[in-house]
Design a protein around this motif. Sequence first.
Motif, short mmCIF file in Angstrom:
data_model
loop_
_atom_site.label_atom_id
_atom_site.label_comp_id
_atom_site.label_asym_id
_atom_site.label_seq_id
_atom_site.Cartn_x
_atom_site.Cartn_y
_atom_site.Cartn_z
N ASP A 29 0.85 -1.28 -0.02
CA ASP A 29 -0.15 0.05 -0.07
C ASP A 29 0.91 1.31 0.04
OD1 ASP A 29 -2.71 -1.10 0.11
OD2 ASP A 29 -2.03 -1.98 1.75
N PHE A 32 1.81 1.51 -3.49
CA PHE A 32 0.90 2.35 -4.18
C PHE A 32 0.46 3.54 -4.07
CE2 PHE A 32 -1.28 -2.43 -4.15
CZ PHE A 32 -0.47 -2.73 -5.41
N ALA A 33 0.54 4.07 -2.87
CA ALA A 33 0.40 5.51 -2.54
C ALA A 33 1.72 6.32 -2.84
CB ALA A 33 0.37 5.63 -0.99
N SER A 157 -2.71 2.14 -8.54
CA SER A 157 -2.87 3.04 -7.57
C SER A 157 -3.89 3.87 -7.87
CB SER A 157 -1.50 3.81 -7.81
OG SER A 157 -0.27 3.33 -7.46
N TYR A 160 -5.55 6.40 -5.18
CA TYR A 160 -4.67 7.29 -4.89
C TYR A 160 -4.52 8.54 -6.09
CZ TYR A 160 -3.28 4.29 -1.35
OH TYR A 160 -3.53 3.53 -0.21
N PRO A 176 3.82 4.13 -9.56
CA PRO A 176 4.42 3.75 -8.33
C PRO A 176 6.09 3.96 -8.44
CG PRO A 176 2.94 1.98 -8.79
CD PRO A 176 2.82 3.03 -9.74
#
Length: 363
Positions: A29, A32-33, A157, A160, A176
Amino acid sequence: MSAPEALPESVVSRGMSRILLVRTSAIGDIVFASPFLAALRQRYPEAHIAWLVEPGMAGLLEADPCVDEVILWPKTEWKRLWQAGQYRALAARVRAFSRMLKDGRFDTAIDLQSLLKSGWLTWLSGAPQRIGLGSREGSQYLMTRVVPGGGMPGQISSEYRHLAQVLGLDTAGFHPRLRLSPAVQRRALDKLAHHGVAPGCYVVFAPFTTRAQKHWTEEAWHALARRAQRDLGLRPVVLGGPGDRDAAQRIAGKDTGALALAGETTLAEAAAIVEHAALVIGVDTGLTHMAVAFKRPLVTLFGSTRPYLDAGRANVRVIWLGLGCSPCRRTPSCGGAFPCMRDIDPARVLDEARIVLNAEIPS
């Protein structure tokens, strides 16, 4: 008390000079962020941006030029005090941590995790503007503004990216990305060299997660390891955590030439090994997703979780059998048979690996 209204599509940039991001875990995560962080830095180049994270994840952020400060949440210590019944000491630790956050004088705190624990930590910061992404579990009542979850299912992603768009950030090239220090990379490459493995001459295997339904079988991994060097000319390097050592040794076996390094690296060192790999093959786990961040050729195996079928890169192939029961997430209905992963053939994985190794991507 009613939940606050969702953030409107346009946002005034007022109060974005000291920003706290809260995403305490997990590895995948945080990967992904990572493009949200870069988009935030691009929009507010002079802002002070801090990221609140659990200590074990800090190595993924400490060398990132988009982060001015990494704040460690001492979750393990707090849990130990709670379990020992030392509630007064725990309360003192929480108050001290909150004071430290408030001393940062953050004007905006953004909860990227959406859970009660992350919402509570966001609230502890004292930031007058607290923005939550799809806040749930009651965390929505701790936010001043909530952005409903959104994005395109199957796009990496995506959630986000959706938040970035609502906040008026530039989402061109929203992929990413990770940055590691030269010292971390040297340590990782030295560990490989100690075993006679050179950069670009190996394939990373990332077989391990915390959920059995996301695993491919050890027999399948072992069969793939036997063929990887013969068919692809790449030595398998098996990565994982300390609890994965025995399984990594079984996958490597004595007849594959594979190197089992599970539990022998820090998280940042494992990331560096991913960065310098010729190829990564893995299940739905953080080390696998790092390959996208480092633009490495990747074959990823999904079963019980919803896959990203669009990784935004030509050198990524996703194997997902698309069974009627998939994704089941945390509630499998197959009685532990897990055909969504068991029925993936090592020969198919090799075929997909050949495709990504020959894919051309922009530099």
